[in-house]
Design a protein around this motif. Structure first.
Motif, PDB file in Angstrom:
ATOM      1  N   HIS A   1       4.490   9.905  28.314  1.00 25.73           N
ATOM      2  CA  HIS A   1       4.868  10.410  29.851  1.00 25.73           C
ATOM      3  C   HIS A   1       3.830  11.002  30.526  1.00 25.73           C
ATOM      4  O   HIS A   1       4.111  11.776  31.311  1.00 25.73           O
ATOM      5  CB  HIS A   1       6.237  11.017  29.829  1.00 25.73           C
ATOM      6  N   GLY A   2       2.723  10.480  30.301  1.00 27.73           N
ATOM      7  CA  GLY A   2       1.614  11.203  31.022  1.00 27.73           C
ATOM      8  C   GLY A   2       0.822  12.543  30.624  1.00 27.73           C
ATOM      9  O   GLY A   2       0.066  13.163  31.260  1.00 27.73           O
ATOM     10  N   ILE A   3       1.374  12.965  29.499  1.00 27.41           N
ATOM     11  CA  ILE A   3       0.948  14.378  29.149  1.00 27.41           C
ATOM     12  C   ILE A   3       0.459  14.165  27.751  1.00 27.41           C
ATOM     13  O   ILE A   3       0.990  13.095  27.085  1.00 27.41           O
ATOM     14  CB  ILE A   3       1.875  15.355  29.107  1.00 27.41           C
ATOM     15  N   GLU A   4      -0.397  14.918  27.092  1.00 26.96           N
ATOM     16  CA  GLU A   4      -0.841  15.010  25.697  1.00 26.96           C
ATOM     17  C   GLU A   4      -0.158  15.894  25.144  1.00 26.96           C
ATOM     18  O   GLU A   4      -0.046  17.047  25.536  1.00 26.96           O
ATOM     19  CB  GLU A   4      -2.189  15.308  25.711  1.00 26.96           C
ATOM     20  N   ALA A   5       0.360  15.652  23.948  1.00 25.79           N
ATOM     21  CA  ALA A   5       1.083  16.709  23.143  1.00 25.79           C
ATOM     22  C   ALA A   5       0.621  16.484  21.767  1.00 25.79           C
ATOM     23  O   ALA A   5       0.076  15.948  21.100  1.00 25.79           O
ATOM     24  CB  ALA A   5       2.561  16.180  23.062  1.00 25.79           C
ATOM     25  N   MET A   6       0.646  17.964  21.067  1.00 26.85           N
ATOM     26  CA  MET A   6       0.298  18.084  19.748  1.00 26.85           C
ATOM     27  C   MET A   6       1.391  19.224  18.938  1.00 26.85           C
ATOM     28  O   MET A   6       1.704  20.378  19.749  1.00 26.85           O
ATOM     29  CB  MET A   6      -1.158  18.669  19.528  1.00 26.85           C
ATOM     30  N   SER A   7       2.033  18.947  17.947  1.00 25.34           N
ATOM     31  CA  SER A   7       2.734  19.741  17.210  1.00 25.34           C
ATOM     32  C   SER A   7       2.569  19.593  15.649  1.00 25.34           C
ATOM     33  O   SER A   7       2.303  18.494  15.285  1.00 25.34           O
ATOM     34  CB  SER A   7       4.265  19.416  17.714  1.00 25.34           C
TER      35      SER A   7
ATOM     36  N   ASP B   1      -8.566  17.533  20.043  1.00 29.98           N
ATOM     37  CA  ASP B   1      -9.328  16.709  21.269  1.00 29.98           C
ATOM     38  C   ASP B   1      -8.667  17.013  22.445  1.00 29.98           C
ATOM     39  O   ASP B   1      -8.169  15.819  22.688  1.00 29.98           O
ATOM     40  CB  ASP B   1      -9.934  15.530  20.888  1.00 29.98           C
ATOM     41  N   TRP B   2      -8.711  18.009  23.073  1.00 32.65           N
ATOM     42  CA  TRP B   2      -7.597  17.991  24.270  1.00 32.65           C
ATOM     43  C   TRP B   2      -8.156  17.279  25.377  1.00 32.65           C
ATOM     44  O   TRP B   2      -7.710  16.834  26.124  1.00 32.65           O
ATOM     45  CB  TRP B   2      -7.243  19.411  24.771  1.00 32.65           C
ATOM     46  N   GLY B   3      -9.624  17.252  25.671  1.00 32.85           N
ATOM     47  CA  GLY B   3     -10.402  16.399  26.692  1.00 32.85           C
ATOM     48  C   GLY B   3      -9.916  17.343  28.065  1.00 32.85           C
ATOM     49  O   GLY B   3      -9.877  18.682  27.879  1.00 32.85           O
ATOM     50  N   GLY B   4      -9.963  16.753  29.021  1.00 28.54           N
ATOM     51  CA  GLY B   4      -9.970  17.387  30.329  1.00 28.54           C
ATOM     52  C   GLY B   4      -8.801  17.618  30.791  1.00 28.54           C
ATOM     53  O   GLY B   4      -8.160  17.099  31.661  1.00 28.54           O
TER      54      GLY B   4
ATOM     55  N   ASP C   1     -13.743  11.616  14.207  1.00 30.19           N
ATOM     56  CA  ASP C   1     -14.819  12.418  13.728  1.00 30.19           C
ATOM     57  C   ASP C   1     -14.507  13.230  12.231  1.00 30.19           C
ATOM     58  O   ASP C   1     -15.286  14.350  12.183  1.00 30.19           O
ATOM     59  CB  ASP C   1     -15.848  13.345  14.615  1.00 30.19           C
ATOM     60  N   GLN C   2     -13.493  12.947  11.751  1.00 31.72           N
ATOM     61  CA  GLN C   2     -13.026  13.562  10.573  1.00 31.72           C
ATOM     62  C   GLN C   2     -12.726  14.682  10.617  1.00 31.72           C
ATOM     63  O   GLN C   2     -12.807  15.730   9.719  1.00 31.72           O
ATOM     64  CB  GLN C   2     -14.293  13.327   9.444  1.00 31.72           C
ATOM     65  N   ARG C   3     -12.471  15.213  11.776  1.00 29.85           N
ATOM     66  CA  ARG C   3     -12.224  16.767  11.989  1.00 29.85           C
ATOM     67  C   ARG C   3     -11.175  17.084  13.336  1.00 29.85           C
ATOM     68  O   ARG C   3     -10.664  18.358  13.260  1.00 29.85           O
ATOM     69  CB  ARG C   3     -13.662  17.459  12.086  1.00 29.85           C
ATOM     70  N   LEU C   4     -11.147  16.277  14.154  1.00 23.77           N
ATOM     71  CA  LEU C   4     -10.341  16.523  15.560  1.00 23.77           C
ATOM     72  C   LEU C   4      -9.141  15.594  15.521  1.00 23.77           C
ATOM     73  O   LEU C   4      -9.153  14.519  15.395  1.00 23.77           O
ATOM     74  CB  LEU C   4     -11.254  16.191  16.729  1.00 23.77           C
ATOM     75  N   PHE C   5      -8.059  16.262  15.642  1.00 22.49           N
ATOM     76  CA  PHE C   5      -6.666  15.594  15.905  1.00 22.49           C
ATOM     77  C   PHE C   5      -6.799  15.123  17.374  1.00 22.49           C
ATOM     78  O   PHE C   5      -7.261  15.690  18.406  1.00 22.49           O
ATOM     79  CB  PHE C   5      -5.470  16.319  15.718  1.00 22.49           C
ATOM     80  N   VAL C   6      -6.408  13.946  17.635  1.00 22.03           N
ATOM     81  CA  VAL C   6      -6.378  13.129  18.933  1.00 22.03           C
ATOM     82  C   VAL C   6      -4.794  13.353  19.364  1.00 22.03           C
ATOM     83  O   VAL C   6      -4.066  12.750  18.639  1.00 22.03           O
ATOM     84  CB  VAL C   6      -6.494  11.558  18.732  1.00 22.03           C
ATOM     85  N   PRO C   7      -4.447  14.210  20.306  1.00 18.12           N
ATOM     86  CA  PRO C   7      -2.935  14.418  20.705  1.00 18.12           C
ATOM     87  C   PRO C   7      -2.231  12.932  21.285  1.00 18.12           C
ATOM     88  O   PRO C   7      -3.010  12.174  21.741  1.00 18.12           O
ATOM     89  CB  PRO C   7      -3.297  15.364  21.835  1.00 18.12           C
ATOM     90  N   ILE C   8      -1.074  13.102  20.857  1.00 19.38           N
ATOM     91  CA  ILE C   8      -0.198  11.920  21.157  1.00 19.38           C
ATOM     92  C   ILE C   8       0.076  12.077  22.698  1.00 19.38           C
ATOM     93  O   ILE C   8       0.510  13.052  23.253  1.00 19.38           O
ATOM     94  CB  ILE C   8       0.745  11.726  20.371  1.00 19.38           C
ATOM     95  N   ARG C   9      -0.310  10.722  23.370  1.00 25.34           N
ATOM     96  CA  ARG C   9       0.152  10.874  24.697  1.00 25.34           C
ATOM     97  C   ARG C   9       1.729  10.019  25.169  1.00 25.34           C
ATOM     98  O   ARG C   9       2.144   9.023  24.461  1.00 25.34           O
ATOM     99  CB  ARG C   9      -0.844  10.046  25.593  1.00 25.34           C
TER     100      ARG C   9
END
Length: 218
Positions: A24-30, A60-63, A14-22
């Motif tokens: 080993h089963g976890i989401e990461a953002m750096s 966009d961390w989600g649940g 949506d031109q504004r939210l980063f989608v974290p990279i998944r």
């Protein structure tokens, strides 16, 4: 350490939210995922604080079950920004056994107590080294994390060895719990994670309002 390929960038939604990279089963953002590996982050305090807010608010961390923020050492702008901008459930203080490191650990505890963030406990890294002959050496002192935990009435959540296998697996992009799922070091990590989850649960249970009980004759 998570095996994210060099140069991979998070998608933008949506031109504004980063989608974290998944991985080993976890989401990461750096911030390292937004630059190349040789680009230094030469920032003053307000710039670093702004970057932290961006990662928290524009991802966009989600649940998630848990959101873990790996902070730099110290009691500066990043720590203050996090305590002011996010509802932090608790802090894990990471230290090594030697006295000079324990001074910083105490300062961290004191700071987070001043801003009313619960201290979940202490994790001690590089607690011992076991040589090939089976002899255990305490290279940086012994029991420092336990002493600080007792001093502040918190739990020693875990103590981890100085082990070349941890370095080799993480350098290869494989967390130790993935590289050696049934190993002794993995068991230490799993036990530590369970203790942290338990501390969070106890804190939440202690602050939750009591249940409301009503009775009727129907």
């Amino acid at each position: 350490m998570l095996g994210v390929p060099d140069g991979r960038r998070p998608e933008v939604r949506d031109q504004r939210l980063f989608v974290p990279i998944r991985a080993h089963g976890i989401e990461a953002m750096s911030m390292s995922m937004l630059t190349d590996e040789r680009t230094p982050m030469v920032w003053r305090g307000p710039m670093a604080s702004g970057a932290l807010r961006q990662l928290l608010e524009q991802t966009d961390w989600g649940g998630l079950d848990y959101l873990v923020v790996d902070m730099p050492p110290g009691t500066g702008d990043i720590q203050l920004t996090l305590s002011q901008q996010a509802a932090v459930s608790g802090v894990v203080i990471v230290t090594t056994p030697q006295d000079i490191a324990l001074l910083d650990a105490r300062k961290g505890i004191e700071m987070f107590q001043k801003v009313d963030i619960p201290i979940l406990g202490i994790v001690e890294n590089m607690s011992w080294f076991e040589c090939g002959c089976g002899e255990v050496h305490h290279l940086f002192g012994e029991g420092g994390g336990a002493r600080v935990a007792e001093e502040y009435g918190v739990e020693l959540l875990g103590a981890f060895p100085l082990d070349p296998r941890i370095r080799r697996s993480t350098d290869a992009g494989l967390p130790t719990v993935v590289a050696d799922a049934t190993g002794q070091v993995t068991a230490l990590y799993v036990d530590c994670a369970r203790r942290i989850a338990g501390a969070l649960w106890r804190n939440a249970a202690g602050t939750a309002p009591p249940p409301s009980i009503t009775m009727d004759d129907q």
